[in-house]
Motif scaffolding. Structure first.
Motif, PDB file in Angstrom:
ATOM      1  N   ASN A 257       5.611  43.214 -18.882  1.00  0.00           N
ATOM      2  CA  ASN A 257       6.902  42.538 -18.907  1.00  0.00           C
ATOM      3  C   ASN A 257       7.012  41.538 -17.757  1.00  0.00           C
ATOM      4  O   ASN A 257       6.031  41.208 -17.095  1.00  0.00           O
ATOM      5  CB  ASN A 257       8.038  43.571 -18.857  1.00  0.00           C
ATOM      6  CG  ASN A 257       7.922  44.520 -17.681  1.00  0.00           C
ATOM      7  OD1 ASN A 257       7.331  44.186 -16.654  1.00  0.00           O
ATOM      8  ND2 ASN A 257       8.481  45.707 -17.813  1.00  0.00           N
ATOM      9  N   ARG A 258       8.236  41.073 -17.510  1.00  0.00           N
ATOM     10  CA  ARG A 258       8.501  40.083 -16.467  1.00  0.00           C
ATOM     11  C   ARG A 258       8.076  40.599 -15.082  1.00  0.00           C
ATOM     12  O   ARG A 258       7.605  39.833 -14.243  1.00  0.00           O
ATOM     13  CB  ARG A 258       9.986  39.741 -16.452  1.00  0.00           C
ATOM     14  CG  ARG A 258      10.334  38.685 -15.420  1.00  0.00           C
ATOM     15  CD  ARG A 258      11.782  38.315 -15.462  1.00  0.00           C
ATOM     16  NE  ARG A 258      12.078  37.808 -16.788  1.00  0.00           N
ATOM     17  CZ  ARG A 258      13.289  37.626 -17.273  1.00  0.00           C
ATOM     18  NH1 ARG A 258      14.341  37.903 -16.543  1.00  0.00           N
ATOM     19  NH2 ARG A 258      13.466  37.155 -18.483  1.00  0.00           N
ATOM     20  N   THR A 259       8.250  41.886 -14.852  1.00  0.00           N
ATOM     21  CA  THR A 259       7.847  42.456 -13.558  1.00  0.00           C
ATOM     22  C   THR A 259       6.363  42.234 -13.320  1.00  0.00           C
ATOM     23  O   THR A 259       5.949  41.871 -12.216  1.00  0.00           O
ATOM     24  CB  THR A 259       8.184  43.955 -13.497  1.00  0.00           C
ATOM     25  OG1 THR A 259       9.591  44.113 -13.684  1.00  0.00           O
ATOM     26  CG2 THR A 259       7.767  44.570 -12.172  1.00  0.00           C
ATOM     27  N   ASP A 260       5.548  42.424 -14.346  1.00  0.00           N
ATOM     28  CA  ASP A 260       4.106  42.200 -14.217  1.00  0.00           C
ATOM     29  C   ASP A 260       3.813  40.728 -13.900  1.00  0.00           C
ATOM     30  O   ASP A 260       2.994  40.428 -13.030  1.00  0.00           O
ATOM     31  CB  ASP A 260       3.385  42.619 -15.494  1.00  0.00           C
ATOM     32  CG  ASP A 260       3.543  44.100 -15.761  1.00  0.00           C
ATOM     33  OD1 ASP A 260       2.999  44.895 -14.986  1.00  0.00           O
ATOM     34  OD2 ASP A 260       4.231  44.455 -16.728  1.00  0.00           O
ATOM     35  N   ARG A 261       4.473  39.826 -14.597  1.00  0.00           N
ATOM     36  CA  ARG A 261       4.275  38.395 -14.327  1.00  0.00           C
ATOM     37  C   ARG A 261       4.704  38.047 -12.902  1.00  0.00           C
ATOM     38  O   ARG A 261       4.041  37.260 -12.221  1.00  0.00           O
ATOM     39  CB  ARG A 261       5.018  37.546 -15.358  1.00  0.00           C
ATOM     40  CG  ARG A 261       4.387  37.623 -16.748  1.00  0.00           C
ATOM     41  CD  ARG A 261       5.013  36.651 -17.729  1.00  0.00           C
ATOM     42  NE  ARG A 261       6.435  36.868 -17.941  1.00  0.00           N
ATOM     43  CZ  ARG A 261       6.961  37.775 -18.755  1.00  0.00           C
ATOM     44  NH1 ARG A 261       6.167  38.582 -19.438  1.00  0.00           N
ATOM     45  NH2 ARG A 261       8.270  37.879 -18.889  1.00  0.00           N
ATOM     46  N   ASN A 262       5.792  38.636 -12.440  1.00  0.00           N
ATOM     47  CA  ASN A 262       6.233  38.387 -11.062  1.00  0.00           C
ATOM     48  C   ASN A 262       5.241  38.935 -10.045  1.00  0.00           C
ATOM     49  O   ASN A 262       5.018  38.329  -8.994  1.00  0.00           O
ATOM     50  CB  ASN A 262       7.623  38.980 -10.829  1.00  0.00           C
ATOM     51  CG  ASN A 262       8.704  38.187 -11.527  1.00  0.00           C
ATOM     52  OD1 ASN A 262       8.540  37.015 -11.831  1.00  0.00           O
ATOM     53  ND2 ASN A 262       9.821  38.843 -11.812  1.00  0.00           N
TER      54      ASN A 262
ATOM     55  N   ASP B 261       0.982  46.603 -13.313  1.00  0.00           N
ATOM     56  CA  ASP B 261       1.488  47.650 -12.418  1.00  0.00           C
ATOM     57  C   ASP B 261       1.403  49.049 -13.033  1.00  0.00           C
ATOM     58  O   ASP B 261       1.922  50.007 -12.478  1.00  0.00           O
ATOM     59  CB  ASP B 261       2.902  47.346 -11.925  1.00  0.00           C
ATOM     60  CG  ASP B 261       3.909  47.234 -13.049  1.00  0.00           C
ATOM     61  OD1 ASP B 261       3.591  47.539 -14.204  1.00  0.00           O
ATOM     62  OD2 ASP B 261       5.052  46.828 -12.751  1.00  0.00           O
ATOM     63  N   ASN B 262       0.724  49.141 -14.170  1.00  0.00           N
ATOM     64  CA  ASN B 262       0.419  50.436 -14.799  1.00  0.00           C
ATOM     65  C   ASN B 262       1.645  51.309 -15.035  1.00  0.00           C
ATOM     66  O   ASN B 262       1.586  52.525 -14.892  1.00  0.00           O
ATOM     67  CB  ASN B 262      -0.625  51.200 -13.967  1.00  0.00           C
ATOM     68  CG  ASN B 262      -1.959  50.507 -14.004  1.00  0.00           C
ATOM     69  OD1 ASN B 262      -2.571  50.394 -15.050  1.00  0.00           O
ATOM     70  ND2 ASN B 262      -2.401  50.001 -12.868  1.00  0.00           N
ATOM     71  N   ASP B 263       2.764  50.679 -15.440  1.00  0.00           N
ATOM     72  CA  ASP B 263       3.951  51.475 -15.736  1.00  0.00           C
ATOM     73  C   ASP B 263       4.174  51.657 -17.243  1.00  0.00           C
ATOM     74  O   ASP B 263       5.188  52.188 -17.669  1.00  0.00           O
ATOM     75  CB  ASP B 263       5.206  50.876 -15.087  1.00  0.00           C
ATOM     76  CG  ASP B 263       5.618  49.543 -15.702  1.00  0.00           C
ATOM     77  OD1 ASP B 263       4.887  49.001 -16.563  1.00  0.00           O
ATOM     78  OD2 ASP B 263       6.683  49.031 -15.316  1.00  0.00           O
ATOM     79  N   GLY B 264       3.214  51.191 -18.041  1.00  0.00           N
ATOM     80  CA  GLY B 264       3.309  51.344 -19.494  1.00  0.00           C
ATOM     81  C   GLY B 264       3.983  50.185 -20.202  1.00  0.00           C
ATOM     82  O   GLY B 264       4.128  50.203 -21.419  1.00  0.00           O
ATOM     83  N   HIS B 265       4.387  49.145 -19.456  1.00  0.00           N
ATOM     84  CA  HIS B 265       5.077  47.998 -20.049  1.00  0.00           C
ATOM     85  C   HIS B 265       4.517  46.699 -19.485  1.00  0.00           C
ATOM     86  O   HIS B 265       4.436  46.543 -18.266  1.00  0.00           O
ATOM     87  CB  HIS B 265       6.577  48.039 -19.756  1.00  0.00           C
ATOM     88  CG  HIS B 265       7.234  49.316 -20.145  1.00  0.00           C
ATOM     89  ND1 HIS B 265       7.519  49.644 -21.436  1.00  0.00           N
ATOM     90  CD2 HIS B 265       7.639  50.362 -19.393  1.00  0.00           C
ATOM     91  CE1 HIS B 265       8.087  50.843 -21.476  1.00  0.00           C
ATOM     92  NE2 HIS B 265       8.160  51.300 -20.238  1.00  0.00           N
TER      93      HIS B 265
END
Length: 140
Positions: free
Chosen positions: A121-126, A115-119
């Motif tokens: 994390n779990r949000t990307d995996r979701n 999601d190109n937010d610089g991290h």
């Protein structure tokens, strides 16, 4: 290889895409654009893809997602779904979901910062999980 190509465009250069295209390919040959019914089924995929901030300024198509499944056991159920985020012919980054025991559940989600937010994390995996689920609903 069959895949779905998703393209988001910002023709007014407003910083937010307002055009979203779903195209079905076999190899490099365009088979068709999504039908109206398929577009309704792809609402979740489109919404999640837009959260990835992978879109084109103007009406260009260089940035796009190619999503496809692999079924090496040939039993009709995908063991892997791959997501390739392209800039032109180059794959900029990848993500994948893997069903290790072929039971229909994806036990492993591999992703970077989709999601190109610089991290990463779990949000990307979701987001990857949501894209995969929406893609599989098409049964393609």
């Amino acid at each position: 290889m069959r895949y779905l190509k998703v393209i988001a465009q910002d023709p007014r250069d407003s910083g937010q895409p307002d055009s979203l295209y779903f195209r079905f390919y076999e190899g490099e040959q365009l088979l068709r654009e999504a039908t109206m019914l398929e577009r309704q089924q792809l609402t979740t995929l489109g919404t999640t893809y837009l959260k990835c901030a992978w879109f084109n300024a103007g009406d260009r198509e260089e940035r796009h997602l190619r999503i496809f499944s692999l079924n090496p056991s040939a039993d009709g159920t995908p063991e892997s779904v791959r997501l390739h985020f392209h800039e032109g012919p180059t794959i900029i980054y990848k993500a994948a979901a893997h069903d290790l025991d072929n039971d229909g559940a994806f036990e492993v989600i591999l992703s970077s910062d989709v999601d190109n937010d610089g991290h990463a994390n779990r949000t990307d995996r979701n987001r990857v999980r949501a894209l995969v689920r929406a893609f599989l609903k098409l049964g393609w």
